[in-house]
Design an enzyme around this catalytic site. Sequence first.
Site, PDB file in Angstrom:
ATOM      1  N   ASP A 107      30.999  44.395  65.011  1.00 12.17           N
ATOM      2  CA  ASP A 107      31.964  44.524  65.431  1.00 12.17           C
ATOM      3  C   ASP A 107      32.056  46.378  65.889  1.00 12.17           C
ATOM      4  OD1 ASP A 107      34.857  44.518  66.897  1.00 12.17           O
ATOM      5  OD2 ASP A 107      35.425  46.124  65.069  1.00 12.17           O
ATOM      6  N   ILE A 108      32.390  46.919  66.253  1.00 11.97           N
ATOM      7  CA  ILE A 108      32.621  48.535  66.542  1.00 11.97           C
ATOM      8  C   ILE A 108      33.837  49.316  65.749  1.00 11.97           C
ATOM      9  CG2 ILE A 108      33.302  50.594  67.735  1.00 11.97           C
ATOM     10  CD1 ILE A 108      31.327  49.074  70.492  1.00 11.97           C
ATOM     11  N   GLU A 113      35.208  44.451  71.840  1.00 12.05           N
ATOM     12  CA  GLU A 113      33.873  45.292  71.024  1.00 12.05           C
ATOM     13  C   GLU A 113      32.665  45.014  70.494  1.00 12.05           C
ATOM     14  OE1 GLU A 113      37.882  46.043  68.184  1.00 12.05           O
ATOM     15  OE2 GLU A 113      37.448  45.862  70.776  1.00 12.05           O
TER      16      GLU A 113
END
Length: 370
Positions: free
Chosen positions: A240-241, A283
């Site tokens: 995950d960003i 994301e």
Amino acid sequence: MSQQQANPWDSSQLVAEQLKRGVLTIILVLAWLASLFAWGIMEWQGTVSTVLRVVFALNVIFHPTMFAIVWRRLLPLRFVELSCLVFATLICAGCMALHLYSPTYGADIDLRPLYLWIPVLYVFAFVIGDHKSGLRLSLAILALYVGISLPYLLTPPQPATNFTIQLLVVSGVLISALHFFAGYQGRFQRAQLTMDELTQLAHTDVLTQLPNRRRTMSMIETELTRFSRYGHTFSLILLDIDHFKAINDQFGHHVGDQTIAALAMRVHDVLRTTDAIGRWGGEEFVILLPETTLDEAKHKADTLCAHIAARPLVGNHTTTISCGVAGIESADTLDTLLQRADNAMYAAKAAGRNRAVISRTSNAGVAAAE
């Protein structure tokens, strides 16, 4: 580094051209040998005429010449195919004209085998082109033979009249059938291409051009089946960003989309050709690592975190990711495996982000491994 995949359509076109080139060389060799053999037999039997000697000589010269051109790739394959079609058409037309109008030179030319081979020209015309160009070529050939035979047919009936009329009628029927089936094949190919495109769209994320959630789940299910049947291990990385909402809020959703797309490209730098990555949603991404132990997956995730943080993805702001790593276990299902990877990913965020955390067991919870 990942390499750009070759266009499947270009690859298939190249294979088709190589196949056609190989088949054409074989046909040219066989035609040359057949001409030599037939010429030799007729000379031995004493049945060859001056006209037939000319026909055989032209074949013996033409076929090796075309073979050399194809073998050495001196001219485009399309030119060679058209040259072969024109040569055969003119040879047949010349023999027909001599037999119908010049008994002195054409009496030894047997129309029966000649008329049996003429329909093959129409088939060849459709083979070397699509249904439209094949129709144009076939009609041009038929028009040539109609023009040659029409004066003969307008005179009182002669020995070859009935046979010539049958040839022209059969030629028209054959051309119509070839045009119909070639057109049907073309429509079928276009429909198949459309179905393939729709399938590709249904399985592809528009922004990143990666497999979407549905396709990613299918790939994981395939690995679960391999594990269940053959014991082939595999691992997952759910990434995950970090602070993605802040990127959208500060720079706008356009930059957020650019960041996601750039991340999808950069991840391939550290993946093997056997690994697969899909966009899970927003994301989040899932990386599937076949034949990979949990510790090996952890090392891959650490490398990935460092590689993403090494330089900005978009603009000048640094982007980091958090990774949750899970290895397949005997009691796992798709849901339990993904849940453990998800728990590990949130543990990585809670531990400070820009790191990977692994889930060692589904019963004991999540254990960190820095």
